[in-house]
Scaffold this motif. Sequence first.
Motif, PDB file in Angstrom:
ATOM      1  N   ARG A 249       0.868  -1.171   0.000  1.00 40.97           N
ATOM      2  CA  ARG A 249       0.000   0.000   0.000  1.00 40.97           C
ATOM      3  C   ARG A 249       0.903   1.219   0.000  1.00 40.97           C
ATOM      4  O   ARG A 249       1.804   1.337   0.827  1.00 40.97           O
ATOM      5  CB  ARG A 249      -0.911   0.019   1.226  1.00 40.97           C
ATOM      6  CG  ARG A 249      -1.920   1.156   1.198  1.00 40.97           C
ATOM      7  CD  ARG A 249      -2.811   1.169   2.427  1.00 40.97           C
ATOM      8  NE  ARG A 249      -2.086   1.382   3.670  1.00 40.97           N
ATOM      9  CZ  ARG A 249      -1.634   2.561   4.093  1.00 40.97           C
ATOM     10  NH1 ARG A 249      -1.799   3.657   3.370  1.00 40.97           N
ATOM     11  NH2 ARG A 249      -0.988   2.662   5.246  1.00 40.97           N
ATOM     12  N   ILE A 250       0.675   2.104  -0.952  1.00 40.18           N
ATOM     13  CA  ILE A 250       1.456   3.327  -1.059  1.00 40.18           C
ATOM     14  C   ILE A 250       0.490   4.504  -0.967  1.00 40.18           C
ATOM     15  O   ILE A 250      -0.537   4.526  -1.643  1.00 40.18           O
ATOM     16  CB  ILE A 250       2.238   3.383  -2.390  1.00 40.18           C
ATOM     17  CG1 ILE A 250       3.180   2.183  -2.495  1.00 40.18           C
ATOM     18  CG2 ILE A 250       2.999   4.688  -2.512  1.00 40.18           C
ATOM     19  CD1 ILE A 250       3.909   2.083  -3.812  1.00 40.18           C
ATOM     20  N   ALA A 251       0.837   5.472  -0.135  1.00 35.88           N
ATOM     21  CA  ALA A 251      -0.006   6.656   0.006  1.00 35.88           C
ATOM     22  C   ALA A 251       0.880   7.895  -0.072  1.00 35.88           C
ATOM     23  O   ALA A 251       1.948   7.924   0.517  1.00 35.88           O
ATOM     24  CB  ALA A 251      -0.762   6.615   1.323  1.00 35.88           C
ATOM     25  N   PRO A 252       0.497   8.907  -0.801  1.00 37.57           N
ATOM     26  CA  PRO A 252      -0.716   8.923  -1.610  1.00 37.57           C
ATOM     27  C   PRO A 252      -0.557   8.043  -2.849  1.00 37.57           C
ATOM     28  O   PRO A 252       0.525   7.919  -3.408  1.00 37.57           O
ATOM     29  CB  PRO A 252      -0.875  10.386  -2.008  1.00 37.57           C
ATOM     30  CG  PRO A 252       0.496  10.962  -1.940  1.00 37.57           C
ATOM     31  CD  PRO A 252       1.229  10.182  -0.877  1.00 37.57           C
ATOM     32  N   SER A 253      -1.645   7.446  -3.243  1.00 34.70           N
ATOM     33  CA  SER A 253      -1.641   6.544  -4.390  1.00 34.70           C
ATOM     34  C   SER A 253      -1.574   7.334  -5.691  1.00 34.70           C
ATOM     35  O   SER A 253      -2.074   8.443  -5.785  1.00 34.70           O
ATOM     36  CB  SER A 253      -2.915   5.702  -4.376  1.00 34.70           C
ATOM     37  OG  SER A 253      -2.986   4.927  -5.545  1.00 34.70           O
ATOM     38  N   ARG A 254      -0.944   6.734  -6.671  1.00 33.29           N
ATOM     39  CA  ARG A 254      -0.953   7.279  -8.030  1.00 33.29           C
ATOM     40  C   ARG A 254      -1.590   6.275  -8.970  1.00 33.29           C
ATOM     41  O   ARG A 254      -1.220   6.171 -10.131  1.00 33.29           O
ATOM     42  CB  ARG A 254       0.457   7.616  -8.488  1.00 33.29           C
ATOM     43  CG  ARG A 254       1.035   8.808  -7.772  1.00 33.29           C
ATOM     44  CD  ARG A 254       2.266   9.305  -8.478  1.00 33.29           C
ATOM     45  NE  ARG A 254       2.822  10.439  -7.773  1.00 33.29           N
ATOM     46  CZ  ARG A 254       4.083  10.773  -7.815  1.00 33.29           C
ATOM     47  NH1 ARG A 254       4.937  10.057  -8.519  1.00 33.29           N
ATOM     48  NH2 ARG A 254       4.515  11.836  -7.159  1.00 33.29           N
ATOM     49  N   GLY A 255      -2.524   5.507  -8.436  1.00 29.85           N
ATOM     50  CA  GLY A 255      -3.246   4.547  -9.259  1.00 29.85           C
ATOM     51  C   GLY A 255      -2.548   3.229  -9.452  1.00 29.85           C
ATOM     52  O   GLY A 255      -2.853   2.497 -10.397  1.00 29.85           O
ATOM     53  N   GLU A 256      -1.607   2.863  -8.548  1.00 27.85           N
ATOM     54  CA  GLU A 256      -0.933   1.568  -8.667  1.00 27.85           C
ATOM     55  C   GLU A 256      -1.982   0.462  -8.544  1.00 27.85           C
ATOM     56  O   GLU A 256      -2.745   0.431  -7.590  1.00 27.85           O
ATOM     57  CB  GLU A 256       0.120   1.405  -7.557  1.00 27.85           C
ATOM     58  CG  GLU A 256       1.273   2.374  -7.649  1.00 27.85           C
ATOM     59  CD  GLU A 256       1.001   3.715  -6.983  1.00 27.85           C
ATOM     60  OE1 GLU A 256       1.782   4.640  -7.216  1.00 27.85           O
ATOM     61  OE2 GLU A 256       0.003   3.851  -6.265  1.00 27.85           O
ATOM     62  N   ARG A 257      -2.006  -0.413  -9.530  1.00 25.49           N
ATOM     63  CA  ARG A 257      -3.011  -1.477  -9.545  1.00 25.49           C
ATOM     64  C   ARG A 257      -2.454  -2.839  -9.184  1.00 25.49           C
ATOM     65  O   ARG A 257      -3.197  -3.758  -8.925  1.00 25.49           O
ATOM     66  CB  ARG A 257      -3.667  -1.555 -10.919  1.00 25.49           C
ATOM     67  CG  ARG A 257      -4.564  -0.357 -11.180  1.00 25.49           C
ATOM     68  CD  ARG A 257      -5.229  -0.489 -12.503  1.00 25.49           C
ATOM     69  NE  ARG A 257      -4.737   0.620 -13.324  1.00 25.49           N
ATOM     70  CZ  ARG A 257      -4.959   0.764 -14.594  1.00 25.49           C
ATOM     71  NH1 ARG A 257      -5.644  -0.137 -15.237  1.00 25.49           N
ATOM     72  NH2 ARG A 257      -4.486   1.794 -15.228  1.00 25.49           N
ATOM     73  N   SER A 258      -1.160  -2.970  -9.200  1.00 25.89           N
ATOM     74  CA  SER A 258      -0.569  -4.273  -8.926  1.00 25.89           C
ATOM     75  C   SER A 258       0.659  -4.103  -8.036  1.00 25.89           C
ATOM     76  O   SER A 258       1.165  -2.997  -7.847  1.00 25.89           O
ATOM     77  CB  SER A 258      -0.146  -4.950 -10.237  1.00 25.89           C
ATOM     78  OG  SER A 258       0.930  -4.236 -10.828  1.00 25.89           O
TER      79      SER A 258
END
Length: 142
Positions: free
Chosen positions: A92-101
């Motif tokens: 889990r990365i925050a803030p997300s940049r739309g990582e889907r995998s």
Amino acid sequence: MTNLKGFTRRIQIPGARVLVTGPNDAGKTSILETVAIGILGQVPRLGKRGTMALASGPAMTAGLTVEQDGRELAIDREFRATEDGGWTESIRIAPSRGERSKRDGEDRIKKTIGDCATMIDLSGFHALTPGKRMEFLARLIG
């Protein structure tokens, strides 16, 4: 870190280059292993299987928050035991940049903070000649 060698705590590390000192069994190695797991998904000297052996429960988390260019990036990795004796891993990365995998997460971590955590085994360091120690430290500090 949660359930990593029996530890469950959050620690703030004040910079990119840190010297961790303390008495035996204080958790110095656990702190460094948590950073390595957060960045790389494993402790390099242990490999993936050895890293999973550090878990003191059916789930283990390791994470870190780094500041870069005035912005914070939080990375949390969770490992869960499976019924067949293996492990699943999530990032889990925050803030997300739309990582889907997981791969997207790995790529972002490498691009943002790199993929090189340095941990020194002092017994190996002490075995070096004084000249080699100085050379090693000079390269490490940059």
